[in-house]
Structure formats: structure tokens, C-alpha cells
Design an enzyme around this catalytic site. Structure first.
Site, PDB file in Angstrom:
ATOM      1  N   GLU A  86      34.854  53.090  39.407  1.00  0.00           N
ATOM      2  CA  GLU A  86      34.745  51.684  39.020  1.00  0.00           C
ATOM      3  C   GLU A  86      33.671  50.965  39.832  1.00  0.00           C
ATOM      4  O   GLU A  86      33.712  49.747  40.007  1.00  0.00           O
ATOM      5  CB  GLU A  86      36.096  50.985  39.155  1.00  0.00           C
ATOM      6  CG  GLU A  86      37.125  51.498  38.166  1.00  0.00           C
ATOM      7  CD  GLU A  86      37.887  50.399  37.447  1.00  0.00           C
ATOM      8  OE1 GLU A  86      37.615  49.203  37.690  1.00  0.00           O
ATOM      9  OE2 GLU A  86      38.745  50.738  36.629  1.00  0.00           O
ATOM     10  N   HIS A 143      36.442  47.274  36.091  1.00  0.00           N
ATOM     11  CA  HIS A 143      34.996  47.130  36.249  1.00  0.00           C
ATOM     12  C   HIS A 143      34.279  48.193  35.429  1.00  0.00           C
ATOM     13  O   HIS A 143      34.618  49.378  35.525  1.00  0.00           O
ATOM     14  CB  HIS A 143      34.596  47.279  37.718  1.00  0.00           C
ATOM     15  CG  HIS A 143      35.190  46.222  38.605  1.00  0.00           C
ATOM     16  ND1 HIS A 143      36.527  46.176  38.902  1.00  0.00           N
ATOM     17  CD2 HIS A 143      34.618  45.176  39.253  1.00  0.00           C
ATOM     18  CE1 HIS A 143      36.758  45.146  39.702  1.00  0.00           C
ATOM     19  NE2 HIS A 143      35.622  44.526  39.925  1.00  0.00           N
ATOM     20  N   LYS A 170      41.323  40.389  36.399  1.00  0.00           N
ATOM     21  CA  LYS A 170      39.894  40.315  36.707  1.00  0.00           C
ATOM     22  C   LYS A 170      39.123  41.345  35.880  1.00  0.00           C
ATOM     23  O   LYS A 170      39.519  42.501  35.771  1.00  0.00           O
ATOM     24  CB  LYS A 170      39.657  40.580  38.198  1.00  0.00           C
ATOM     25  CG  LYS A 170      38.171  40.580  38.584  1.00  0.00           C
ATOM     26  CD  LYS A 170      37.960  41.058  40.007  1.00  0.00           C
ATOM     27  CE  LYS A 170      36.474  41.160  40.336  1.00  0.00           C
ATOM     28  NZ  LYS A 170      36.216  41.853  41.612  1.00  0.00           N
TER      29      LYS A 170
END
Length: 254
Positions: A86, A143, A170
């Protein structure tokens, strides 16, 4: 929205909060950067443990974490071990990842912890239970350093973070075009309006995505990541410039 309050910092209310990462390979680099960041007085500080060369040695990592905590005693401290897949620095097995996060949670030295969405539901649920027992807030993150997936995929990922019980979901993606940045902002707006009671964090990386770090408040992102001397991700802006930029947006929104 009912904001998440940590050391008088209200995440999810008003201007986006600025988070600065500590990224260093050695104890000297980490402590030096922590001192620099402490002087800047950001809203939140992130300790990126995966940058530390001996991060998998939990005893050494916790020793450094103690020093960081002393320097930043009045600032909310976020603990993150970003895995290689990530965009992090150090590879780790799910077992190693779980162990270092568990040690950070049980240390009583952190206020928030970042848990990666794809590390596994069982690991997330176990760590989140331990964190909430300690009144530690949990960011569940994803991510993508290669691309920006389609909007429905991104929305689905954030929905899963919320279903798992994230205090703050997030999402960070890499744009390949200007349209990708618009996709990220659209997703932010949709999730924010669908879950107005949940503070969220989103960003599009590198130069194309800088606008997302500045105008997040318009679309619903509650935290923006800058840097002090050294960035932890492409596109991060120096702290003083970032604060000025988001203040301009904030003051002219009404």
C-alpha cells in the site's frame, strides 16, 4: 456531524485538520523530525513506523515511540505501519503487521491508529476492539499508488470501512488524469453526504491531486496531510503553505 475530539482537536468540524508525518530510517532522524514538527504545532502528527529500519523489532519501535510521545505530549499522535503493497517502506506479513499494531495499541502512547482495509477483516476487528478498549480512535485506510479505481469501487471500499466500524475511513489514490482527480472528489462528496455523521479523509496524490489536499473541506474531507522537510507520499505540501491554502478556502466558503 458530531466531531471526533482528541486533545481538544475536533476532527470533522470546521477547517480540515493538518497532519504531518514523521518519516525517518534511524532513531536520530525520527527524533530530529519530531522536534521540528513539534515546533510547527500541527493539529495531528503521524508516526510512520514502517520507515524505521528496525520497525519489526517492537521493543526498539516502542522505545522510539516513547520519545516521540514526550516531544508531542499535547498533540494527537497517529500510529501507522504502512505495508509495502500500500505504498509503505517495509514489507510485513499479516502476523507481523498485527503484532506491531497490537504493541502500539497496548503501549498507551498513541491516540489514533491506522489499520489497512485489506490486511484482513479478522485482524482489523481484533485490533479495533483492543484500540477502542483503550479509547484509541481507528482510521481504516486504503491506498492505491498506481491508479484511481472507478467511483463505485472506491465508494464500496469506504462503505466497507464504515461497516467494519472505522471511526474515520481514509482513501488515497493515484491520478492518471485530471478526470481521476474529479472522480476522487465526487466519491468524497457522495460518501460525505451519505454518511454525514462520519468524518472521512480522502486525497488524490502527486501534482495532479494537490487540489484535493487543499479543497477537501468543500467536498467533505476532514484531514489533510502535509509535510515538514520530508514527505511520506507524493504531492504533500509543506506545512506552512498548506495551512495558508486551506485557510483561504475555509474563510471564503460562507
Amino acid at each position: 456531524m458530531v466531531p471526533i475530539v482528541i486533545k481538544n482537536i475536533k476532527i470533522g468540524e470546521g477547517i480540515p485538520k493538518v497532519c504531518l508525518p514523521i518519516v525517518g530510517h534511524t532513531q536520530y532522524e525520527i527524533i530530529s523530525q519530531a522536534m521540528t514538527i513539534a515546533a510547527l504545532r500541527p493539529d495531528i502528527v503521524e508516526f510512520r513506523a514502517d520507515w524505521f529500519d528496525e520497525a519489526l523489532n517492537t521493543e526498539l519501535t516502542l522505545d522510539i515511540l516513547k520519545s516521540v510521545r514526550k516531544l508531542l505530549s499535547k498533540i494527537p499522535l497517529l500510529f501507522t505501519f504502512r505495508t509495502k503493497q500500500e505504498g509503505g517502506i517495509m514489507p510485513a506479513t499479516p502476523m507481523q503487521y498485527g503484532e506491531i499494531c497490537r504493541c502500539a495499541i497496548e503501549s498507551d502512547l498513541i491516540d489514533m491508529i491506522d489499520l489497512e482495509l485489506f490486511v484482513g477483516d479478522d485482524i482489523i476487528k481484533n485490533l479495533m476492539e483492543k484500540a477502542h478498549e483503550k479509547d484509541i480512535k481507528v482510521i481504516i485506510s486504503n491506498h492505491d499508488f498506481e491508479k484511481t479505481p472507478p467511483a463505485m469501487v472506491l465508494i464500496s471500499r469506504m462503505e466497507k470501512m464504515i461497516q467494519l466500524g472505522a471511526d474515520i475511513p481514509k482513501l488515497a489514490v493515484m491520478p492518471q488524469s485530471n478526470k481521476d482527480v474529479l472522480t476522487l472528489l465526487e466519491v468524497t462528496d457522495i460518501v460525505h453526504n451519505t454518511h454525514p455523521d462520519v468524518p472521512i479523509i480522502t486525497m488524490s496524490m502527486e501534482g495532479k491531486g494537490i487540489v484535493s489536499r487543499i479543497c477537501g473541506e468543500i467536498f467533505g474531507s476532514s484531514v489533510t496531510f502535509g509535510c515538514a522537510r520530508k514527505a511520506s507520499a507524493p504531492g504533500q505540501i509543506e506545512a506552512d503553505e498548506l495551512e495558508r491554502a486551506i485557510r483561504i478556502v475555509h474563510d471564503n466558503m460562507s
